[in-house]
Enzyme design. Structure first.
Site, PDB file in Angstrom:
ATOM      1  N   SER A 176      -5.724  -6.902   7.756  1.00 60.57           N
ATOM      2  CA  SER A 176      -5.987  -6.819   8.875  1.00 60.57           C
ATOM      3  C   SER A 176      -5.906  -8.019  10.127  1.00 60.57           C
ATOM      4  CB  SER A 176      -7.573  -6.312   9.376  1.00 60.57           C
ATOM      5  OG  SER A 176      -7.733  -5.290   8.759  1.00 60.57           O
ATOM      6  N   ASN A 229      -8.472  -9.747  -0.705  1.00 64.84           N
ATOM      7  CA  ASN A 229      -7.426  -9.170   0.072  1.00 64.84           C
ATOM      8  C   ASN A 229      -7.643  -9.162   1.655  1.00 64.84           C
ATOM      9  OD1 ASN A 229      -6.997  -8.300  -2.444  1.00 64.84           O
ATOM     10  ND2 ASN A 229      -7.448  -5.931  -1.819  1.00 64.84           N
ATOM     11  N   HIS A 248     -12.691  -2.174   4.833  1.00 63.83           N
ATOM     12  CA  HIS A 248     -11.320  -2.382   5.522  1.00 63.83           C
ATOM     13  C   HIS A 248     -11.421  -2.243   6.863  1.00 63.83           C
ATOM     14  CE1 HIS A 248     -10.262  -0.916   1.253  1.00 63.83           C
ATOM     15  NE2 HIS A 248      -9.740  -1.937   1.460  1.00 63.83           N
ATOM     16  N   GLY A 249     -10.290  -2.763   7.535  1.00 65.63           N
ATOM     17  CA  GLY A 249     -10.104  -2.708   8.941  1.00 65.63           C
ATOM     18  C   GLY A 249     -10.554  -3.938   9.762  1.00 65.63           C
ATOM     19  N   SER A 293       0.900  -1.315   0.007  1.00 63.69           N
ATOM     20  CA  SER A 293       0.120  -0.136   0.054  1.00 63.69           C
ATOM     21  C   SER A 293       0.863   1.295   0.095  1.00 63.69           C
ATOM     22  CB  SER A 293      -1.043   0.047   1.205  1.00 63.69           C
ATOM     23  OG  SER A 293      -0.088   0.229   2.441  1.00 63.69           O
ATOM     24  N   GLY A 337     -11.055  -5.598   1.647  1.00 61.26           N
ATOM     25  CA  GLY A 337     -11.740  -5.706   3.034  1.00 61.26           C
ATOM     26  C   GLY A 337     -12.109  -7.162   3.619  1.00 61.26           C
ATOM     27  N   ASP A 378      -7.118   2.998  -7.765  1.00 61.95           N
ATOM     28  CA  ASP A 378      -8.394   3.196  -7.185  1.00 61.95           C
ATOM     29  C   ASP A 378      -8.918   4.625  -7.297  1.00 61.95           C
ATOM     30  OD1 ASP A 378     -10.499   3.148  -5.441  1.00 61.95           O
ATOM     31  OD2 ASP A 378      -9.235   2.613  -3.704  1.00 61.95           O
ATOM     32  N   ASP A 391      -1.326  -1.711  -4.018  1.00 62.16           N
ATOM     33  CA  ASP A 391      -2.932  -1.787  -3.518  1.00 62.16           C
ATOM     34  C   ASP A 391      -3.103  -0.265  -3.299  1.00 62.16           C
ATOM     35  OD1 ASP A 391      -4.846  -2.895  -2.203  1.00 62.16           O
ATOM     36  OD2 ASP A 391      -4.106  -2.833  -0.039  1.00 62.16           O
ATOM     37  N   GLU A 424     -11.369  -0.207  -9.546  1.00 60.35           N
ATOM     38  CA  GLU A 424     -12.458  -0.399  -8.429  1.00 60.35           C
ATOM     39  C   GLU A 424     -13.674   0.656  -8.812  1.00 60.35           C
ATOM     40  OE1 GLU A 424     -11.429  -0.421  -4.250  1.00 60.35           O
ATOM     41  OE2 GLU A 424     -13.373   0.355  -3.750  1.00 60.35           O
TER      42      GLU A 424
HETATM   43  P1  13P Z   1      -8.846  -6.061   5.261  1.00 60.78           P
HETATM   44  O1  13P Z   1      -8.479  -4.739   6.134  1.00 60.78           O
HETATM   45  O2  13P Z   1      -9.992  -6.483   5.573  1.00 60.78           O
HETATM   46  O3  13P Z   1      -7.652  -6.999   5.486  1.00 60.78           O
HETATM   47  O4  13P Z   1      -8.631  -5.544   3.942  1.00 60.78           O
HETATM   48  C1  13P Z   1      -7.446  -5.483   3.205  1.00 60.78           C
HETATM   49  C2  13P Z   1      -7.581  -4.833   2.176  1.00 60.78           C
HETATM   50  O5  13P Z   1      -8.461  -4.637   1.243  1.00 60.78           O
HETATM   51  C3  13P Z   1      -6.316  -4.319   1.150  1.00 60.78           C
HETATM   52  O6  13P Z   1      -6.540  -3.687   0.161  1.00 60.78           O
HETATM   53  O1  G3H Z   2      -6.642  -1.154   1.992  1.00 58.00           O
HETATM   54  C1  G3H Z   2      -5.863  -1.101   2.875  1.00 58.00           C
HETATM   55  C2  G3H Z   2      -4.795  -1.957   3.419  1.00 58.00           C
HETATM   56  O2  G3H Z   2      -5.065  -2.491   4.480  1.00 58.00           O
HETATM   57  C3  G3H Z   2      -3.604  -1.136   3.602  1.00 58.00           C
HETATM   58  O3  G3H Z   2      -3.617  -0.414   4.678  1.00 58.00           O
HETATM   59  O4  G3H Z   2      -2.783   1.651   3.920  1.00 58.00           O
HETATM   60  O5  G3H Z   2      -2.786   1.172   6.333  1.00 58.00           O
HETATM   61  O6  G3H Z   2      -1.158  -0.037   4.751  1.00 58.00           O
HETATM   62  P1  G3H Z   2      -2.422   0.746   4.889  1.00 58.00           P
HETATM   63 ZN    ZN Z   3      -8.290  -2.634  -0.256  1.00 61.39          ZN
END
Ligand code: 13P
Ligand code: G3H
Ligand code: ZN
Length: 336
Positions: free
Chosen positions: A280, A277, A190-191, A56, A235, A116, A94, A146
């Site tokens: 988390s 993906n 996400h998260g 990322s 996510g 994105d 990412d 996306e």
């Molecule tokens: P999570 O936060 O559910 O692990 O998703 C990660 C993600 O989509 C990274 O692009």
């Molecule tokens: O989609 C987000 C990923 O979990 C990456 O997270 O931007 O904190 O590295 P980050």
């Molecule tokens: Zn993502």
């Protein structure tokens, strides 16, 4: 200019085609540090799974983009050392947020990039995605785009259908952009807090939150419009409650953290969803293991003594995802 092929990496085209035909999904795991990368490569090599290493913007800032690229190159050699003679490892940007970031990754040896543009107006998303595709395809780098907005709990209308990908837009979007895969919104986010307690029911026995199901009807409608087109789910962490419990038992505070149930990801993996993906869950595995060591052995100060158990826990988690959820084990084109 470095081409990913010289680093031993592969783009996502062939792995996606095989995943769709074979009814499984390729794991896309984010990494920011050595222990995560070691665990990902150990798990995917032992399980003979293709894998996507995701970087990322935050990871590039945290770990340094140059270092991450050399780490990915090292990962290919490490996989071979582990007995994988023909590893299939993609290095993927990412959530690329601009043409410049995507271009710099293509020039830097990434084999795949995500642009994105999901927060942009539709026509602007198309224009930006098309520009990235035109550049990346010159170097045989694949592009993920996306359409639709992933909900977040901070979002007032988290599960509102207006945020889901609109099936009526996907043919036009895929055709006009030329993207290789499409990330869609069907209720993931996400998260570690994917749903508010109000959006869930509560299991009367455990008191744990039970999240609402993903919008498989939207996925079906998208697949009907774009048969066989590679679909991506962001996510998709499950937020394993055993990690949440360990964290909370050892001084952490993650009340009501909740993710996507694994059976729903298993179901999605059997469809045209060919990339899932997960970030988390790795953070949770790492944090749970580290907190446990700190709590039980307060005298420990050698990072290897807590990063080591964290790495082992992540490897276990990655293997479980590969074998029991995504079904990508033993799916390398060349197993010997
Ligand atoms: P999570 O936060 O559910 O692990 O998703 C990660 C993600 O989509 C990274 O692009
Ligand atoms: O989609 C987000 C990923 O979990 C990456 O997270 O931007 O904190 O590295 P980050
Ligand atoms: Zn993502």
């Amino acid at each position: 200019m470095v081409n990913y092929k010289d680093l031993g990496l592969v783009n996502t085209r062939e792995m996606f085609k095989r995943a769709i035909n074979g009814g499984y999904a390729i794991p896309a795991f984010n990494f920011n540090n050595m222990e995560q990368l070691q665990a990902i490569i150990k798990a995917s090599s032992d399980m003979k799974s293709p894998v996507i290493l995701q970087v990322s913007k935050g990871a590039r800032n945290y770990a340094n983009a140059t270092l991450l690229r050399y780490m990915a190159q090292g990962a290919v050699e490490y996989a071979k050392e582990l007995g994988c003679a023909h590893p299939e490892i993609a290095l993927h940007l990412d959530h690329g947020d601009s043409f410049e970031t995507c271009k710099s990754c293509v020039d830097y040896g990434f084999s795949s990039v995500m642009i994105d543009g999901s927060s942009l107006p539709y026509e602007e998303n198309i224009a930006l995605t098309k520009k990235v595709v035109e550049y990346a395809h010159q170097f045989d780098v694949t592009v993920e785009a996306e359409l639709g907005v992933l909900a977040g709990v901070e979002d007032e209308v988290a599960a509102a259908e207006s945020h889901y990908t609109k099936p009526e837009e996907v043919i036009d979007f895929a055709t006009r952009t030329g993207c290789d895969s499409l990330a869609i919104s069907i209720g993931t986010s996400h998260g570690a807090y994917k749903f508010t307690p109000e959006q869930c029911t509560r299991d009367p026995k455990t008191g744990k939150l039970v999240p609402p199901p993903l919008a498989f009807d939207v996925l079906d409608a998208i697949m009907e419009k774009l048969p066989g087109f590679p679909i991506v789910l962001h996510g998709s962490s499950s937020v394993p409650q055993e990690y949440v419990d360990i964290i909370n038992e050892h001084g952490g505070k993650l009340p009501d953290a909740v993710g996507i149930p694994e059976e729903q990801l298993r179901k999605a993996s059997k469809s045209a969803v060919c990339k899932i993906n997960i970030d988390s869950d790795s953070r949770l595995a790492f944090t749970a293991a580290v907190r446990k060591v700190f709590d039980e052995k307060p005298g420990e100060f050698d990072p290897r003594k807590y990063c080591g158990p964290a790495r082992d826990e992540m490897e276990k988690m990655y293997k479980h995802k590969i074998v029991d959820v995504l079904g990508s084990d033993n799916k390398l084109a060349q197993l010997d």
